[in-house]
Design a protein around this motif. Sequence first.
Motif, PDB file in Angstrom:
ATOM      1  N   HIS A 176       0.821  -1.213   0.000  1.00 11.82           N
ATOM      2  CA  HIS A 176       0.000   0.000   0.000  1.00 11.82           C
ATOM      3  C   HIS A 176       0.857   1.267   0.000  1.00 11.82           C
ATOM      4  CE1 HIS A 176      -3.585  -2.315   1.977  1.00 11.82           C
ATOM      5  NE2 HIS A 176      -3.342  -2.693   0.739  1.00 11.82           N
ATOM      6  N   SER A 177       1.922   1.251   0.764  1.00 13.77           N
ATOM      7  CA  SER A 177       2.733   2.467   0.897  1.00 13.77           C
ATOM      8  C   SER A 177       3.547   2.757  -0.356  1.00 13.77           C
ATOM      9  CB  SER A 177       3.669   2.352   2.105  1.00 13.77           C
ATOM     10  OG  SER A 177       4.624   1.323   1.912  1.00 13.77           O
ATOM     11  N   ARG A 178       3.649   1.764  -1.263  1.00 12.28           N
ATOM     12  CA  ARG A 178       4.501   1.938  -2.437  1.00 12.28           C
ATOM     13  C   ARG A 178       3.716   2.095  -3.743  1.00 12.28           C
ATOM     14  NH1 ARG A 178       9.809   0.707  -0.688  1.00 12.28           N
ATOM     15  NH2 ARG A 178      10.542   0.784  -2.843  1.00 12.28           N
ATOM     16  N   TYR A 179       2.379   2.192  -3.657  1.00 14.34           N
ATOM     17  CA  TYR A 179       1.622   2.490  -4.872  1.00 14.34           C
ATOM     18  C   TYR A 179       2.132   3.778  -5.515  1.00 14.34           C
ATOM     19  CZ  TYR A 179      -2.318  -0.562  -3.387  1.00 14.34           C
ATOM     20  OH  TYR A 179      -3.119  -1.595  -3.006  1.00 14.34           O
ATOM     21  N   LYS A 180       2.140   3.810  -6.836  1.00 12.89           N
ATOM     22  CA  LYS A 180       2.377   5.064  -7.547  1.00 12.89           C
ATOM     23  C   LYS A 180       1.006   5.681  -7.811  1.00 12.89           C
ATOM     24  CE  LYS A 180       5.217   7.012 -11.251  1.00 12.89           C
ATOM     25  NZ  LYS A 180       6.140   7.706 -10.339  1.00 12.89           N
ATOM     26  N   ILE A 181       0.807   6.910  -7.378  1.00 13.98           N
ATOM     27  CA  ILE A 181      -0.500   7.552  -7.475  1.00 13.98           C
ATOM     28  C   ILE A 181      -0.525   8.516  -8.652  1.00 13.98           C
ATOM     29  CG2 ILE A 181      -2.212   8.949  -6.262  1.00 13.98           C
ATOM     30  CD1 ILE A 181      -1.773   6.146  -5.078  1.00 13.98           C
ATOM     31  N   TYR A 182      -1.564   8.380  -9.492  1.00 15.22           N
ATOM     32  CA  TYR A 182      -1.721   9.221 -10.669  1.00 15.22           C
ATOM     33  C   TYR A 182      -2.904  10.175 -10.489  1.00 15.22           C
ATOM     34  CZ  TYR A 182       1.323   5.682 -12.750  1.00 15.22           C
ATOM     35  OH  TYR A 182       2.375   4.831 -13.010  1.00 15.22           O
ATOM     36  N   ALA A 183      -3.027  11.114 -11.402  1.00 19.54           N
ATOM     37  CA  ALA A 183      -4.099  12.115 -11.309  1.00 19.54           C
ATOM     38  C   ALA A 183      -5.469  11.453 -11.195  1.00 19.54           C
ATOM     39  CB  ALA A 183      -4.055  13.048 -12.522  1.00 19.54           C
ATOM     40  N   ILE A 184      -5.689  10.366 -11.959  1.00 25.45           N
ATOM     41  CA  ILE A 184      -7.021   9.755 -11.948  1.00 25.45           C
ATOM     42  C   ILE A 184      -7.387   9.183 -10.576  1.00 25.45           C
ATOM     43  CG2 ILE A 184      -7.036   9.258 -14.414  1.00 25.45           C
ATOM     44  CD1 ILE A 184      -6.426   6.350 -13.771  1.00 25.45           C
ATOM     45  N   ASN A 185      -6.387   8.795  -9.779  1.00 25.01           N
ATOM     46  CA  ASN A 185      -6.689   8.290  -8.444  1.00 25.01           C
ATOM     47  C   ASN A 185      -7.216   9.408  -7.546  1.00 25.01           C
ATOM     48  OD1 ASN A 185      -3.751   6.698  -9.211  1.00 25.01           O
ATOM     49  ND2 ASN A 185      -5.583   5.473  -8.881  1.00 25.01           N
ATOM     50  N   TYR A 186      -6.615  10.599  -7.659  1.00 23.94           N
ATOM     51  CA  TYR A 186      -7.096  11.747  -6.889  1.00 23.94           C
ATOM     52  C   TYR A 186      -8.496  12.155  -7.352  1.00 23.94           C
ATOM     53  CZ  TYR A 186      -2.202  12.297  -5.451  1.00 23.94           C
ATOM     54  OH  TYR A 186      -0.940  12.081  -4.933  1.00 23.94           O
TER      55      TYR A 186
END
Length: 394
Positions: free
Chosen positions: A309-319
Amino acid sequence: MSDELQKFAEIAPVDDAHFHENMARLVKEPGLEHAIKYVMPDVDYPEFVKFLLSVKDKHTFQREVMWPFMEMLAKKTTSGVSVSGMENIEQNKQYTFITNHRDIVLDAAFLNICFFRAGRRASEVAIGSNLLIFDWISTLVRINNCFIVKRGGRRLEALDAAKELSAYIHYAINEKHESVWIAQREGRAKDSSDRTQESLIKMLALEGGGTAAQNLESINLCPVSITYEFDPNDYLKAREFLMKKRDPEFKKSQRDDLFSMETGLLQFKGRVHFSIGECLTDRIAAIDAGADRATVLEDVCRMIDTSIHSRYKIYAINYIAHDLLCGDHKYEMLYTAAEKEAFEAYVDHQLDKVEATDVTAEEREFMKRMMYTMYANPLKNKVEASKGALHHEA
């Protein structure tokens, strides 16, 4: 074939001594020819068969056939496959790479691309027997260094299968000196809220000759977090949620599984990122020696989940998905109005593909919320695991 390897003949990858005879049988299969021509319509199949028959062993097959093929697929269907955390693994050490599960075929295949690019050997790959719908598929995956996870069966058969699988994984790492890949749970988390299945860790701890903790220490568990910017199967998962809402007993067919595999392979995934965490061996060794088996299993599941969980790469679509799901503007500074509009249009386009009879406006809205949930959950879990401020990752 050694006596030890003979014990695992039903589930282990094809031994190199039998590689050529299996390949010779495989290239005569009409199913293989159809699949190759479907993916590579311009292929000269007779010439391709000659090339396949010249390959001498599994690792050559992986490097000279599968690696170039997967690079071609990555170029056509992604905006790039990247990796971080390679410094967390040693070149000459074998690991059990345990990951969240996003795509039936590509999770392990793309991870092995990352290993090849870094000069490492590919890992052996666990694959469920439920996906081996035709005999030729079974042959293909086993010459591609996959081992079989037996699914189904009665309780005693399932226990025997778990013991056999556990023994093979320990053997692969400690005797064959091969790394292995396995997903953290059976099947993909449809809502992308990834949680390690305790029964999987229990299986890994069955063999090894020691306590549960000692057995898990000996296979060098290494969590890897996988992020796909877009999930080509998102609308199929939304449909499955709808079908189960209509009928709690709904079960996917083999045709559904095949179509999911095809869709995941061939449709656009955007950016794909793998983040390799730290090996858990030392942390497992530090678990209180007096801890009972249940506590050990629970602690190891928590370690894996937190790392992933702590290492997911977060993209604009997730926000964007988070804000749409929650009906707020918490992360609006991390995406543009144009990105939000594009994501909403994407979701509508995907839902237009759903094949289901008489979908009501309410049911479509339900599926839309489930798609928002799929894209919001990695962000929610990362916030929970990281306990810190997030920054928009380009």
